[in-house]
Design a protein around this motif. Structure first.
Motif, PDB file in Angstrom:
ATOM      1  N   SER A  18       0.699  -1.207  -0.048  1.00  0.00           N
ATOM      2  CA  SER A  18      -0.059   0.087   0.108  1.00  0.00           C
ATOM      3  C   SER A  18       0.704   1.114  -0.033  1.00  0.00           C
ATOM      4  O   SER A  18       0.297   2.173  -0.237  1.00  0.00           O
ATOM      5  N   PHE A  19       2.058   1.162   0.420  1.00  0.00           N
ATOM      6  CA  PHE A  19       2.906   2.283   0.524  1.00  0.00           C
ATOM      7  C   PHE A  19       4.282   1.997   0.428  1.00  0.00           C
ATOM      8  O   PHE A  19       4.753   0.536   0.275  1.00  0.00           O
ATOM      9  N   THR A  20       5.312   2.815   0.425  1.00  0.00           N
ATOM     10  CA  THR A  20       6.881   2.476   0.330  1.00  0.00           C
ATOM     11  C   THR A  20       7.548   3.693   1.292  1.00  0.00           C
ATOM     12  O   THR A  20       6.721   4.791   1.285  1.00  0.00           O
ATOM     13  N   PHE A  21       8.522   3.580   1.476  1.00  0.00           N
ATOM     14  CA  PHE A  21       9.532   4.580   1.867  1.00  0.00           C
ATOM     15  C   PHE A  21      10.300   5.188   0.882  1.00  0.00           C
ATOM     16  O   PHE A  21      10.934   4.369   0.241  1.00  0.00           O
ATOM     17  N   ARG A  22      10.552   6.542   1.065  1.00  0.00           N
ATOM     18  CA  ARG A  22      11.485   7.233   0.258  1.00  0.00           C
ATOM     19  C   ARG A  22      12.134   8.250   1.192  1.00  0.00           C
ATOM     20  O   ARG A  22      11.540   8.835   2.087  1.00  0.00           O
ATOM     21  N   GLU A  23      13.233   8.786   0.745  1.00  0.00           N
ATOM     22  CA  GLU A  23      14.106   9.701   1.313  1.00  0.00           C
ATOM     23  C   GLU A  23      14.268  10.994   0.537  1.00  0.00           C
ATOM     24  O   GLU A  23      14.464  10.797  -0.676  1.00  0.00           O
ATOM     25  N   ALA A  24      13.796  12.212   0.933  1.00  0.00           N
ATOM     26  CA  ALA A  24      13.879  13.415  -0.001  1.00  0.00           C
ATOM     27  C   ALA A  24      15.624  13.655  -0.071  1.00  0.00           C
ATOM     28  O   ALA A  24      16.140  13.882   1.057  1.00  0.00           O
ATOM     29  N   VAL A  25      15.814  14.001  -1.453  1.00  0.00           N
ATOM     30  CA  VAL A  25      17.222  13.957  -1.557  1.00  0.00           C
ATOM     31  C   VAL A  25      17.568  15.616  -1.485  1.00  0.00           C
ATOM     32  O   VAL A  25      18.786  15.887  -1.745  1.00  0.00           O
ATOM     33  N   GLU A  26      16.463  16.311  -1.546  1.00  0.00           N
ATOM     34  CA  GLU A  26      16.721  17.883  -1.522  1.00  0.00           C
ATOM     35  C   GLU A  26      15.458  18.435  -0.697  1.00  0.00           C
ATOM     36  O   GLU A  26      14.705  17.896  -0.724  1.00  0.00           O
ATOM     37  N   ASP A  27      15.398  19.528  -0.405  1.00  0.00           N
ATOM     38  CA  ASP A  27      14.442  20.402   0.132  1.00  0.00           C
ATOM     39  C   ASP A  27      13.337  20.275  -0.718  1.00  0.00           C
ATOM     40  O   ASP A  27      13.570  20.818  -2.000  1.00  0.00           O
ATOM     41  N   VAL A  28      11.999  20.102  -0.439  1.00  0.00           N
ATOM     42  CA  VAL A  28      10.812  20.109  -1.368  1.00  0.00           C
ATOM     43  C   VAL A  28       9.892  20.937  -1.012  1.00  0.00           C
ATOM     44  O   VAL A  28       9.454  20.817   0.229  1.00  0.00           O
ATOM     45  N   ASP A  29       9.344  22.001  -1.615  1.00  0.00           N
ATOM     46  CA  ASP A  29       7.942  22.603  -1.254  1.00  0.00           C
ATOM     47  C   ASP A  29       6.876  21.988  -1.949  1.00  0.00           C
ATOM     48  O   ASP A  29       7.187  21.855  -3.282  1.00  0.00           O
ATOM     49  N   TYR A  30       5.811  21.324  -1.429  1.00  0.00           N
ATOM     50  CA  TYR A  30       4.780  20.608  -1.886  1.00  0.00           C
ATOM     51  C   TYR A  30       3.467  21.243  -1.377  1.00  0.00           C
ATOM     52  O   TYR A  30       3.229  20.989  -0.213  1.00  0.00           O
ATOM     53  N   GLU A  31       2.740  21.991  -2.211  1.00  0.00           N
ATOM     54  CA  GLU A  31       1.519  22.567  -1.715  1.00  0.00           C
ATOM     55  C   GLU A  31       1.425  23.277  -0.615  1.00  0.00           C
ATOM     56  O   GLU A  31       0.550  23.028   0.378  1.00  0.00           O
ATOM     57  N   GLY A  32       2.535  24.053  -0.305  1.00  0.00           N
ATOM     58  CA  GLY A  32       2.675  24.755   0.903  1.00  0.00           C
ATOM     59  C   GLY A  32       3.472  24.121   2.094  1.00  0.00           C
ATOM     60  O   GLY A  32       3.362  24.848   3.004  1.00  0.00           O
ATOM     61  N   TYR A  33       3.753  22.984   1.808  1.00  0.00           N
ATOM     62  CA  TYR A  33       4.427  22.304   2.942  1.00  0.00           C
ATOM     63  C   TYR A  33       6.164  22.127   2.393  1.00  0.00           C
ATOM     64  O   TYR A  33       6.136  21.749   1.178  1.00  0.00           O
ATOM     65  N   LYS A  34       6.907  22.189   3.430  1.00  0.00           N
ATOM     66  CA  LYS A  34       8.228  21.848   3.004  1.00  0.00           C
ATOM     67  C   LYS A  34       8.502  20.678   3.766  1.00  0.00           C
ATOM     68  O   LYS A  34       8.410  20.314   4.851  1.00  0.00           O
ATOM     69  N   ILE A  35       9.342  19.650   2.725  1.00  0.00           N
ATOM     70  CA  ILE A  35       9.703  18.467   3.110  1.00  0.00           C
ATOM     71  C   ILE A  35      11.423  18.840   2.963  1.00  0.00           C
ATOM     72  O   ILE A  35      11.765  18.911   2.168  1.00  0.00           O
ATOM     73  N   PRO A  36      11.933  18.563   4.245  1.00  0.00           N
ATOM     74  CA  PRO A  36      13.437  18.965   4.367  1.00  0.00           C
ATOM     75  C   PRO A  36      14.112  17.907   3.905  1.00  0.00           C
ATOM     76  O   PRO A  36      13.729  16.617   3.937  1.00  0.00           O
ATOM     77  N   LYS A  37      15.215  18.304   3.252  1.00  0.00           N
ATOM     78  CA  LYS A  37      16.285  16.904   2.914  1.00  0.00           C
ATOM     79  C   LYS A  37      16.515  16.023   3.745  1.00  0.00           C
ATOM     80  O   LYS A  37      16.376  16.301   4.920  1.00  0.00           O
ATOM     81  N   SER A  38      16.471  14.878   3.527  1.00  0.00           N
ATOM     82  CA  SER A  38      16.618  13.602   4.479  1.00  0.00           C
ATOM     83  C   SER A  38      15.441  13.135   5.092  1.00  0.00           C
ATOM     84  O   SER A  38      15.724  12.154   5.918  1.00  0.00           O
ATOM     85  N   TRP A  39      14.478  13.849   5.215  1.00  0.00           N
ATOM     86  CA  TRP A  39      13.257  13.315   5.646  1.00  0.00           C
ATOM     87  C   TRP A  39      12.727  12.282   4.903  1.00  0.00           C
ATOM     88  O   TRP A  39      12.773  12.140   3.792  1.00  0.00           O
TER      89      TRP A  39
END
Length: 124
Positions: A6-27
């Motif tokens: 149903s899901f998988t895990f990935r790691e953000a390789v850089e900071d990402v802004d997605y629909e007003g949310y910030k996903i920091p690198k390595s999250w």
């Protein structure tokens, strides 16, 4: 409509802004394939069984039954072939009747029919 996972895990390789949310690198990010596959923006009436919706290939990253990119399932083509052979034999050699009174799915953590899948199968 569903995937084995149903899901998988990935790691953000850089900071990402997605629909007003910030996903920091390595999250760690948890893409939920079930939510993607049931998004009415991509699949009108997503709960309805409608194989014709795939007569035109879906937009990229809207249907990922085997994952996507470098981490996609290495056995996906073999699995598709196995499914085609199985479906051919199940549909040409057997008659199927589904008890429609018991519908719906539950996640535990994989999607399964809420009350089993009551069917009657007979040889043609």
């Amino acid at each position: 409509m569903e995937t084995i996972l149903s899901f998988t895990f990935r790691e953000a390789v850089e900071d990402v802004d997605y629909e007003g949310y910030k996903i920091p690198k390595s999250w760690k990010v948890l893409p939920m394939f079930t939510n993607i596959h049931h998004n009415p923006d991509f699949f009108p009436d997503p709960q309805k069984f409608d194989p014709s919706r795939f007569e035109v290939p879906p937009k990229p990253n809207t249907f990922m039954p085997f994952g996507a990119g470098a981490h996609s399932c290495p056995g996906s083509e073999f699995a598709k072939l196995e499914m085609l052979v199985l479906i051919h034999h199940l549909t040409t050699k057997f008659r199927w009747e589904l008890d429609d009174s018991k519908t719906g799915t539950e996640c535990s953590p994989f999607l399964i029919p809420q009350e089993g899948l009551p069917i009657r199968v007979s040889r043609r």
